[in-house]
Write a protein that holds these residues in place. Structure first.
Motif, mmCIF file in Angstrom:
data_model
loop_
_atom_site.group_PDB
_atom_site.id
_atom_site.type_symbol
_atom_site.label_atom_id
_atom_site.label_comp_id
_atom_site.label_asym_id
_atom_site.label_seq_id
_atom_site.Cartn_x
_atom_site.Cartn_y
_atom_site.Cartn_z
ATOM 1 N N PHE A 1 37.901 1.226 35.137
ATOM 2 C CA PHE A 1 36.796 0.345 35.502
ATOM 3 C C PHE A 1 37.085 -1.072 35.009
ATOM 4 C CE2 PHE A 1 35.044 4.573 35.053
ATOM 5 C CZ PHE A 1 34.177 4.697 36.123
ATOM 6 N N ARG A 2 36.499 -2.038 35.694
ATOM 7 C CA ARG A 2 36.585 -3.420 35.248
ATOM 8 C C ARG A 2 35.287 -4.134 35.607
ATOM 9 N NH1 ARG A 2 41.649 -6.355 37.363
ATOM 10 N NH2 ARG A 2 40.539 -6.415 39.351
ATOM 11 N N THR A 3 34.761 -4.886 34.640
ATOM 12 C CA THR A 3 33.538 -5.642 34.884
ATOM 13 C C THR A 3 33.882 -7.133 34.888
ATOM 14 O OG1 THR A 3 32.188 -3.971 33.792
ATOM 15 C CG2 THR A 3 31.202 -6.129 34.094
ATOM 16 N N GLU A 4 33.780 -7.763 36.046
ATOM 17 C CA GLU A 4 34.095 -9.178 36.191
ATOM 18 C C GLU A 4 32.799 -9.984 36.326
ATOM 19 O OE1 GLU A 4 36.654 -9.585 39.550
ATOM 20 O OE2 GLU A 4 38.043 -8.049 38.866
ATOM 21 N N ARG A 5 32.918 -11.292 36.098
ATOM 22 C CA ARG A 5 31.762 -12.164 36.292
ATOM 23 C C ARG A 5 32.212 -13.550 36.703
ATOM 24 N NH1 ARG A 5 28.465 -13.629 31.114
ATOM 25 N NH2 ARG A 5 28.216 -15.620 32.189
ATOM 26 N N SER B 1 32.222 -8.892 49.885
ATOM 27 C CA SER B 1 31.546 -9.038 48.590
ATOM 28 C C SER B 1 30.516 -10.162 48.670
ATOM 29 C CB SER B 1 32.583 -9.322 47.501
ATOM 30 O OG SER B 1 31.979 -9.521 46.254
ATOM 31 N N TYR C 1 28.921 -11.034 44.909
ATOM 32 C CA TYR C 1 29.845 -11.615 43.922
ATOM 33 C C TYR C 1 30.599 -12.799 44.523
ATOM 34 C CZ TYR C 1 33.576 -11.715 40.382
ATOM 35 O OH TYR C 1 34.466 -12.101 39.404
ATOM 36 N N ALA D 1 37.934 -10.133 32.029
ATOM 37 C CA ALA D 1 37.030 -9.057 32.416
ATOM 38 C C ALA D 1 37.122 -7.897 31.421
ATOM 39 C CB ALA D 1 37.384 -8.552 33.815
ATOM 40 N N GLN D 2 36.036 -7.184 31.248
ATOM 41 C CA GLN D 2 36.028 -5.985 30.418
ATOM 42 C C GLN D 2 36.642 -4.835 31.204
ATOM 43 O OE1 GLN D 2 31.996 -5.304 29.173
ATOM 44 N NE2 GLN D 2 32.041 -6.927 27.638
ATOM 45 N N GLU D 3 37.534 -4.071 30.569
ATOM 46 C CA GLU D 3 38.205 -2.962 31.243
ATOM 47 C C GLU D 3 38.102 -1.701 30.391
ATOM 48 O OE1 GLU D 3 42.227 -4.395 31.709
ATOM 49 O OE2 GLU D 3 41.807 -5.127 33.723
#
Length: 357
Positions: free
Chosen positions: A146-150, A183, A186, A132-134
């Motif tokens: 922040f964290r962007t998960e997928r 959620s 997601y 994930a992007q942090e």
């Protein structure tokens, strides 16, 4: 599987490499009765550093080509900017979608609570919290992380379908699931695919539960076999709980699976569920059973003769332990190599007897 007679061997670090060599002794042609070609790659930390992880990409390409890989435990350096973990690269390059870890009883080792029947955790191999992007914004008490998960529907589909097929093969119930109420967008994607798989496999018992309830109910399990589909990090944590419930992680191998379009395995990489155990290196006391079982799992995907050999190895391991042949972690006094010798002798004997029947 494309090439049933070749196994790609991924060498590792410390005790991980020692246990890999023990597993390879069991896979010798004069033990399992199969001529296997072993294609070896050095994935030790030094080799990964020298090649800037090039050797990891080469190994992954070989597993894609031949279909089977056996990996030793490796060291992941903690320093930022170092080579990192080879596992992430292998999972992505092989195209792995599912990681399967099964907790099972080891004869003579008391499980915790009411856990007796096998429990398989079927988790995403990629995505979710891993990769994930942090980032952070602000300063002091106002700093925010922040964290962007997928996750991807194709991965959710693979996890769900494999879980139901695993349950179908083993007579288990598909149990658990993500926190889809909190959620729904997601985590709800995995629940949607679980429900769809349940529709395709109506004969499989299906009991969806939220992840927190799953943890709680595992501790009061009535002993029926379970298969639990999970998100990547949920499954990682579940595995760390479930395997010790059986008293030891020594009887558990870990499988990374890539699929064909029909969800039949295209490539499988097997390893032990434990790490490199540096404190045990060179002492001939570590338990090789998980690595031996990883090798047996690969044999079982190699046609009729492989399935027979894989079964012989698995039974030899568990029977040896049941009859008191144990390493110190299980309360015995056999060394690493002595336990392997026991498994080899018992495997040979089984295959000789079966050949006469």
């Amino acid at each position: 599987m494309r090439d049933e007679q070749t196994i790609v061997v991924l060498e590792g670090d410390q005790t991980g490499q020692e246990l890999l060599e023990e597993a390879l002794r069991v896979l010798a042609p004069d033990v399992v009765g199969i001529e296997l070609e072993l294609v070896r790659f050095d994935l030790s930390l030094d080799s990964r550093r020298v090649t800037s992880n090039g050797v990891v990409y080469e190994a992954a390409a070989a597993i894609r080509r031949h279909g089977l890989g056996l990996k030793a435990a490796t060291v992941t350096p903690e320093t930022r900017g170092d080579v990192g973990s080879p596992n992430r690269i292998l999972r992505e390059e092989i195209g792995g979608r599912v990681i399967v870890r099964t907790g099972r009883r080891i004869p003579g080792v008391a499980p915790l609570g009411g856990v007796h029947a096998p429990i398989s955790i079927v988790r995403m191999a990629v995505g979710d919290a891993y990769g994930a992007q942090e980032w952070r914004e602000g300063r002091g008490e106002d700093e925010v992380a922040f964290r962007t998960e997928r996750i991807e529907r194709r991965i959710c589909h693979a996890v769900s379908e494999f879980a139901f097929r695993q349950a179908e093969r083993t007579g288990a119930k598909v149990f658990g699931g993500p926190k889809y109420t909190v959620s729904p967008i997601y985590e709800g994607m995995l629940k949607e695919e679980m429900d769809a798989a349940a529709g395709r496999h109506p004969a499989v018992a299906y009991e969806p539960q939220l992840i927190d309830a799953t943890f709680a109910l595992l501790l009061s399990s009535t002993g029926e076999p379970l298969v639990i589909p999970a998100l990547n990090r949920d499954g990682d944590i579940l595995s760390d709980l479930v395997l010790p419930l059986f008293g030891s992680i020594a009887g558990s191998e870990s499988l990374l699976v890539a699929f064909e379009e029909d969800f039949e395995p295209a490539a499988i990489m097997a390893e032990a569920a434990h790490g490199t155990a540096p404190s045990l290196e060179g002492k001939n006391v570590a338990n090789p059973m998980a690595m031996i079982l990883a090798g047996a799992a690969l044999l079982s995907h190699g046609g009729e003769s492989g399935q027979r050999a894989g079964r012989a190895v698995r039974e030899a391991c568990l029977e040896a332990v049941a009859q008191g042949c144990r390493t110190p972690d299980l309360g015995g006094d056999l060394g690493t190599s002595e336990f392997t010798d026991e498994v080899i002798a018992r495997t040979r004997s089984k295959l000789e007897v079966w050949a006469t029947l």
